[in-house]
Scaffold this active site. Structure first.
Site, PDB file in Angstrom:
ATOM      1  N   TRP A   1       4.863 -39.454  37.926  1.00  0.00           N
ATOM      2  CA  TRP A   1       4.586 -38.018  38.537  1.00  0.00           C
ATOM      3  C   TRP A   1       3.545 -38.312  39.558  1.00  0.00           C
ATOM      4  O   TRP A   1       2.862 -39.216  39.459  1.00  0.00           O
ATOM      5  CB  TRP A   1       4.014 -37.489  37.250  1.00  0.00           C
ATOM      6  CG  TRP A   1       3.238 -36.035  37.859  1.00  0.00           C
ATOM      7  CD1 TRP A   1       3.939 -34.863  38.369  1.00  0.00           C
ATOM      8  CD2 TRP A   1       1.824 -35.995  38.400  1.00  0.00           C
ATOM      9  NE1 TRP A   1       3.125 -34.024  38.876  1.00  0.00           N
ATOM     10  CE2 TRP A   1       1.746 -34.546  38.712  1.00  0.00           C
ATOM     11  CE3 TRP A   1       0.662 -36.797  38.162  1.00  0.00           C
ATOM     12  CZ2 TRP A   1       0.538 -34.067  38.996  1.00  0.00           C
ATOM     13  CZ3 TRP A   1      -0.519 -36.079  38.554  1.00  0.00           C
ATOM     14  CH2 TRP A   1      -0.522 -34.696  38.989  1.00  0.00           C
TER      15      TRP A   1
ATOM     16  N   GLU B   1       9.070 -36.801  36.498  1.00  0.00           N
ATOM     17  CA  GLU B   1       8.454 -35.463  36.006  1.00  0.00           C
ATOM     18  C   GLU B   1       8.178 -34.690  37.109  1.00  0.00           C
ATOM     19  O   GLU B   1       7.610 -34.697  38.028  1.00  0.00           O
ATOM     20  CB  GLU B   1       6.916 -35.957  35.333  1.00  0.00           C
ATOM     21  CG  GLU B   1       6.309 -34.789  34.818  1.00  0.00           C
ATOM     22  CD  GLU B   1       4.909 -34.948  34.238  1.00  0.00           C
ATOM     23  OE1 GLU B   1       4.740 -36.163  34.153  1.00  0.00           O
ATOM     24  OE2 GLU B   1       4.268 -33.957  33.789  1.00  0.00           O
TER      25      GLU B   1
ATOM     26  N   LYS C   1       7.170 -30.470  38.765  1.00  0.00           N
ATOM     27  CA  LYS C   1       6.023 -29.735  38.679  1.00  0.00           C
ATOM     28  C   LYS C   1       6.246 -28.502  39.576  1.00  0.00           C
ATOM     29  O   LYS C   1       6.584 -28.541  40.604  1.00  0.00           O
ATOM     30  CB  LYS C   1       4.797 -30.463  38.927  1.00  0.00           C
ATOM     31  CG  LYS C   1       3.443 -29.513  38.686  1.00  0.00           C
ATOM     32  CD  LYS C   1       2.086 -30.414  38.366  1.00  0.00           C
ATOM     33  CE  LYS C   1       0.924 -29.628  38.336  1.00  0.00           C
ATOM     34  NZ  LYS C   1      -0.138 -30.482  37.843  1.00  0.00           N
TER      35      LYS C   1
ATOM     36  N   ASP D   1       7.526 -31.046  31.418  1.00  0.00           N
ATOM     37  CA  ASP D   1       6.172 -30.682  30.962  1.00  0.00           C
ATOM     38  C   ASP D   1       5.814 -29.129  30.695  1.00  0.00           C
ATOM     39  O   ASP D   1       6.458 -28.448  31.569  1.00  0.00           O
ATOM     40  CB  ASP D   1       5.239 -31.442  32.062  1.00  0.00           C
ATOM     41  CG  ASP D   1       3.610 -31.146  31.558  1.00  0.00           C
ATOM     42  OD1 ASP D   1       3.322 -30.259  31.155  1.00  0.00           O
ATOM     43  OD2 ASP D   1       3.042 -32.054  31.720  1.00  0.00           O
TER      44      ASP D   1
ATOM     45  N   HIS E   1       4.325 -27.036  33.359  1.00  0.00           N
ATOM     46  CA  HIS E   1       4.914 -27.167  34.771  1.00  0.00           C
ATOM     47  C   HIS E   1       5.723 -26.079  35.159  1.00  0.00           C
ATOM     48  O   HIS E   1       6.526 -26.319  36.268  1.00  0.00           O
ATOM     49  CB  HIS E   1       5.346 -28.624  34.922  1.00  0.00           C
ATOM     50  CG  HIS E   1       4.280 -29.620  34.966  1.00  0.00           C
ATOM     51  ND1 HIS E   1       4.570 -31.028  35.462  1.00  0.00           N
ATOM     52  CD2 HIS E   1       2.788 -29.643  34.748  1.00  0.00           C
ATOM     53  CE1 HIS E   1       3.214 -31.477  35.137  1.00  0.00           C
ATOM     54  NE2 HIS E   1       2.561 -30.884  34.806  1.00  0.00           N
TER      55      HIS E   1
ATOM     56  N   HIS F   1       6.554 -33.880  28.071  1.00  0.00           N
ATOM     57  CA  HIS F   1       5.170 -33.618  27.966  1.00  0.00           C
ATOM     58  C   HIS F   1       4.954 -32.467  27.438  1.00  0.00           C
ATOM     59  O   HIS F   1       4.725 -31.513  28.170  1.00  0.00           O
ATOM     60  CB  HIS F   1       4.780 -33.887  29.397  1.00  0.00           C
ATOM     61  CG  HIS F   1       4.289 -35.345  29.790  1.00  0.00           C
ATOM     62  ND1 HIS F   1       3.692 -35.568  30.996  1.00  0.00           N
ATOM     63  CD2 HIS F   1       4.806 -36.347  29.314  1.00  0.00           C
ATOM     64  CE1 HIS F   1       3.648 -36.814  31.179  1.00  0.00           C
ATOM     65  NE2 HIS F   1       4.298 -37.486  30.116  1.00  0.00           N
TER      66      HIS F   1
ATOM     67  N   ASP G   1      -1.497 -24.351  34.580  1.00  0.00           N
ATOM     68  CA  ASP G   1      -1.216 -25.768  33.844  1.00  0.00           C
ATOM     69  C   ASP G   1      -2.583 -26.296  33.337  1.00  0.00           C
ATOM     70  O   ASP G   1      -3.092 -27.607  34.025  1.00  0.00           O
ATOM     71  CB  ASP G   1      -0.542 -26.861  34.948  1.00  0.00           C
ATOM     72  CG  ASP G   1      -0.288 -28.062  34.370  1.00  0.00           C
ATOM     73  OD1 ASP G   1       0.052 -28.083  33.122  1.00  0.00           O
ATOM     74  OD2 ASP G   1      -0.354 -28.939  35.011  1.00  0.00           O
TER      75      ASP G   1
ATOM     76  N   ASP H   1      -3.553 -27.605  30.738  1.00  0.00           N
ATOM     77  CA  ASP H   1      -3.338 -28.850  29.823  1.00  0.00           C
ATOM     78  C   ASP H   1      -4.492 -28.633  28.424  1.00  0.00           C
ATOM     79  O   ASP H   1      -5.247 -29.598  28.118  1.00  0.00           O
ATOM     80  CB  ASP H   1      -3.770 -30.300  30.409  1.00  0.00           C
ATOM     81  CG  ASP H   1      -2.720 -30.382  31.299  1.00  0.00           C
ATOM     82  OD1 ASP H   1      -1.614 -30.930  30.934  1.00  0.00           O
ATOM     83  OD2 ASP H   1      -2.986 -30.512  32.657  1.00  0.00           O
TER      84      ASP H   1
ATOM     85  N   ASP I   1       0.647 -34.197  26.322  1.00  0.00           N
ATOM     86  CA  ASP I   1      -0.049 -34.337  27.680  1.00  0.00           C
ATOM     87  C   ASP I   1      -0.981 -32.969  27.656  1.00  0.00           C
ATOM     88  O   ASP I   1      -0.733 -32.076  28.242  1.00  0.00           O
ATOM     89  CB  ASP I   1       0.817 -33.976  29.086  1.00  0.00           C
ATOM     90  CG  ASP I   1       0.083 -34.438  30.054  1.00  0.00           C
ATOM     91  OD1 ASP I   1      -0.926 -34.666  30.323  1.00  0.00           O
ATOM     92  OD2 ASP I   1       0.773 -34.405  31.379  1.00  0.00           O
TER      93      ASP I   1
HETATM   94  C1  RNT Z   1      -0.031 -33.744  35.726  1.00  0.00           C
HETATM   95  C2  RNT Z   1       1.136 -34.351  34.893  1.00  0.00           C
HETATM   96  C3  RNT Z   1       0.977 -35.609  34.505  1.00  0.00           C
HETATM   97  C4  RNT Z   1      -0.547 -35.995  34.107  1.00  0.00           C
HETATM   98  C5  RNT Z   1      -0.746 -37.249  33.309  1.00  0.00           C
HETATM   99  C6  RNT Z   1      -2.066 -37.518  33.208  1.00  0.00           C
HETATM  100  O1  RNT Z   1       0.465 -32.487  36.046  1.00  0.00           O
HETATM  101  O2  RNT Z   1       1.398 -33.473  33.714  1.00  0.00           O
HETATM  102  O3  RNT Z   1       1.569 -35.923  33.516  1.00  0.00           O
HETATM  103  O4  RNT Z   1      -1.018 -35.054  33.274  1.00  0.00           O
HETATM  104  O5  RNT Z   1       0.189 -38.128  34.125  1.00  0.00           O
HETATM  105 ZN    ZN Z   2       2.741 -34.282  32.327  1.00  0.00          ZN
END
Ligand code: RNT
Ligand code: ZN
Length: 421
Positions: free
Chosen positions: A187, A228, A230, A261, A264, A288, A296, A298, A328
């Site tokens: 990513w 990955e 986004k 993810d 994302h 993720h 985003d 998290d 994640d």
């Molecule tokens: C970031 C991505 C990625 C990170 C990790 C730490 O938006 O989701 O996967 O969160 O690699």
């Molecule tokens: Zn991620």
């Protein structure tokens, strides 16, 4: 009645109720026990890594909060992961970032080698768990321009290509050592805060960089490459080079895994609906699992409708062998061991609920056009006694039942975390 007698009795009643629907709850638990969730190492130290004391910088992501007790060394982080794993039913995996290397002195990211991860590999081997891996294309001076693999500066681009290549070698070594393929995810945060004049150039450079990184074919028994996508990040609100369409195309053309993810995409878009679409064209995907709140962000994963929908899609589509489930999230505002435990237990719970569905019955109603029964049934299923099955599953797995895991976390905070100053 003792606690375990009460749990067993409640389970017996639940087992009968599920049997009435044609669902074998013992079998569901057996299937669940085989699913390994890949725990992200970065919940333990706010995505800091151990290269510098600066921790997470740049890269379009941000950890917020100042709860005391974060891991400062690899030994501390491993101890924390051990603690979390002791609170989870089943056997899981650890997902490591390259910035968690253990080197004697400074080793640049383009010179990392498997030996810098030998302590992690030895630890995983002793614990009998598999590992996954990630290149770290952020928190680095060479990422400060906001561009890495898509950089127009050849020195910078080359540096990150080399990092990508060494990461695949490290992943392959992990997979070989541990006897289970290491999903090695890529990513990057490359993008622009404001409206670009050239969206094409960076994407062409990213493709070129990926082609260079993936040029060497590697044994899929050891390493599985993932990319990955986004939609946007902090400081890349207007343009992210590695968008969903970009990586979906790349993954199909190059037979890599696609990493979805859950934070994302546009907030009203759901990953649950994407799984069967992308798996029509890809062999395998990586998830993720995260929880975005307005962006985003998290947040710690909870047992939301969408989490349940994701688990249902994996089970209903018979995709358990084709979906690698990684987590994640990173919350620095609450006890980090608890954050990890809550999110992972929720993921396992969601899978259990999905495995307890009478999928055949539901799909038969649908096939017969009986959409009334389908809706009625889906709503009735929501109040079935899966909690009794979950408690029993934890009891039989020798891990804390219900909220009693919190006692372990508070004891650990008192004995271990509070001493980290
Ligand atoms: C970031 C991505 C990625 C990170 C990790 C730490 O938006 O989701 O996967 O969160 O690699
Ligand atoms: Zn991620």
């Amino acid at each position: 009645m003792s606690n375990s007698e009460r749990i067993e009795k409640a389970y017996e009643a639940a087992r009968q109720r599920y049997a009435e629907l044609g669902v074998d709850s013992d079998k569901a638990m057996g299937r669940l026990a085989k699913i390994a969730i890949s725990l992200h190492c970065w919940q333990g130290d706010d995505v800091g890594g151990f290269e510098t004391s600066e921790g997470l910088t740049g890269g379009g992501i941000m950890a917020t909060g100042a709860y005391p007790g974060k891991a400062r060394t690899a030994d501390e982080l491993r101890a924390d992961v051990d603690k979390v794993m002791s609170l989870l039913p089943g056997r899981h995996r650890l997902n490591l970032h390259a910035s968690y290397a253990q080197t004697k002195g400074k080793v640049e990211r383009d010179e990392l080698e498997p030996e810098h991860f030998s302590a992690w590999i030895d630890w995983a081997k002793a614990a009998g768990i598999g590992m996954d891996f990630n290149g770290t294309f952020f928190s680095h001076p060479k990422a400060e321009s906001g561009f890495t693999l898509a950089s127009a500066n050849e020195d910078i681009r080359k540096f990150w290509v080399d990092h990508g290549m060494v990461c695949r070698k490290i992943g392959a070594a992990m997979g070989k050592e541990l006897g289970t393929p290491c999903v090695t995810n890529l990513w990057i945060a490359d993008g622009y805060k404001d409206i670009p004049a050239d969206r094409k150039g960076p994407r062409e450079r990213l493709k070129k960089s990926l082609d260079e990184i993936f040029a060497q074919s590697m044994d899929r028994a050891h390493v599985l490459d993932a990319v990955e996508a986004k939609l946007f990040g902090i400081g890349s609100e207007s343009y992210v080079v590695g968008s969903h369409e970009f990586y979906l195309g790349y993954a199909i053309e190059n037979k890599t895994l696609l990493c979805l993810d859950t934070g994302h995409f546009h907030p009203t878009e759901v990953v649950s609906d994407k799984i069967s679409s992308v798996l029509t064209f890809l062999d395998e995907i990586l998830l993720h699992v995260s929880r975005g709140v307005r962006w985003d962000s998290d947040h710690v994963v909870i047992l939301s409708d969408e989490l349940r929908a994701i688990a249902q899609e994996i089970v209903r589509g018979d995709y358990l062998d084709r979906v690698r489930i990684g987590l994640d999230f990173f919350d620095a505002s609450i006890n980090r061991i608890a954050a990890w435990t809550i999110g992972t237990r929720c993921m396992i719970k969601a899978l259990l609920i999905a495995l307890l569905e009478p999928v055949d019955k539901l799909q038969q109603m649908e096939a017969e056009g009986d959409l009334t029964s389908r809706l009625a049934m889906l709503e009735e299923l929501k109040t079935l006694p899966f909690g009794a099955v979950w408690d029993y599953y934890c009891l039989k797995s020798d891990v804390p039942v219900a909220e009693s895991w919190l006692d372990d976390v508070w004891a650990y905070e008192k004995d271990v975390l509070s001493k980290r100053r």
